[in-house]
Design a protein around this motif. Sequence first.
Motif, mmCIF file in Angstrom:
data_model
loop_
_atom_site.group_PDB
_atom_site.id
_atom_site.type_symbol
_atom_site.label_atom_id
_atom_site.label_comp_id
_atom_site.label_asym_id
_atom_site.label_seq_id
_atom_site.Cartn_x
_atom_site.Cartn_y
_atom_site.Cartn_z
ATOM 1 N N LYS A 130 -4.335 6.541 7.016
ATOM 2 C CA LYS A 130 -5.653 6.658 6.364
ATOM 3 C C LYS A 130 -5.101 8.468 5.551
ATOM 4 O O LYS A 130 -4.539 8.776 6.072
ATOM 5 C CB LYS A 130 -6.524 6.753 6.555
ATOM 6 C CG LYS A 130 -6.926 5.781 7.314
ATOM 7 C CD LYS A 130 -9.018 4.911 7.584
ATOM 8 C CE LYS A 130 -8.603 3.996 7.827
ATOM 9 N NZ LYS A 130 -10.500 3.425 8.078
ATOM 10 N N LYS A 167 -11.618 1.991 1.485
ATOM 11 C CA LYS A 167 -11.877 0.505 2.000
ATOM 12 C C LYS A 167 -11.078 -0.148 -0.131
ATOM 13 O O LYS A 167 -11.098 -0.776 -0.050
ATOM 14 C CB LYS A 167 -12.263 -0.100 2.389
ATOM 15 C CG LYS A 167 -14.074 0.118 2.002
ATOM 16 C CD LYS A 167 -14.998 -1.205 2.974
ATOM 17 C CE LYS A 167 -16.309 -0.671 2.344
ATOM 18 N NZ LYS A 167 -17.048 -1.240 3.036
ATOM 19 N N ASN A 168 -11.769 1.287 -0.531
ATOM 20 C CA ASN A 168 -11.799 0.551 -2.134
ATOM 21 C C ASN A 168 -11.235 1.293 -2.927
ATOM 22 O O ASN A 168 -10.994 1.130 -4.488
ATOM 23 C CB ASN A 168 -13.424 1.283 -2.642
ATOM 24 C CG ASN A 168 -14.639 0.242 -1.861
ATOM 25 O OD1 ASN A 168 -14.105 -1.052 -1.201
ATOM 26 N ND2 ASN A 168 -15.722 0.903 -1.756
ATOM 27 N N ARG A 169 -10.273 1.785 -2.338
ATOM 28 C CA ARG A 169 -8.497 2.669 -3.108
ATOM 29 C C ARG A 169 -8.317 2.164 -4.488
ATOM 30 O O ARG A 169 -8.015 2.140 -5.209
ATOM 31 C CB ARG A 169 -8.254 3.340 -2.550
ATOM 32 C CG ARG A 169 -7.351 2.858 -1.083
ATOM 33 C CD ARG A 169 -6.611 2.876 0.146
ATOM 34 N NE ARG A 169 -5.653 2.313 0.770
ATOM 35 C CZ ARG A 169 -5.541 1.323 1.639
ATOM 36 N NH1 ARG A 169 -7.058 1.441 2.004
ATOM 37 N NH2 ARG A 169 -5.219 1.350 2.162
#
Length: 95
Positions: free
Chosen positions: A5, A71-73
């Motif tokens: 990440k 997670k929304n990238r």
Amino acid sequence: MAKDKYETAILFGKPLQEDASGQLFVEPNEKVHPWRIGKHTKGKLIGPGQVFLTEQNQKVLLVRVEALAFKNRHDYQPMGRFTKVVLPLAEEKSE
């Protein structure tokens, strides 16, 4: 943070234009567009007023930064790199 990440944030900015003298400015009524910090983003985030480059090398004036869940990238286009150039936020071409 897990090693696969990386830091993410939404960068809201206005595309910049350049006049014949090389001065950067924001067109009147230019809308704010979102980008995100990507895995391969180069440079360091300074903050609002900073100029950054999109992946297509368009210069953009950063107007605000917001948190973005990892997670929304993929909901946002990644930007290319930060520059060390900082402009006043009220930067507009005056004629």
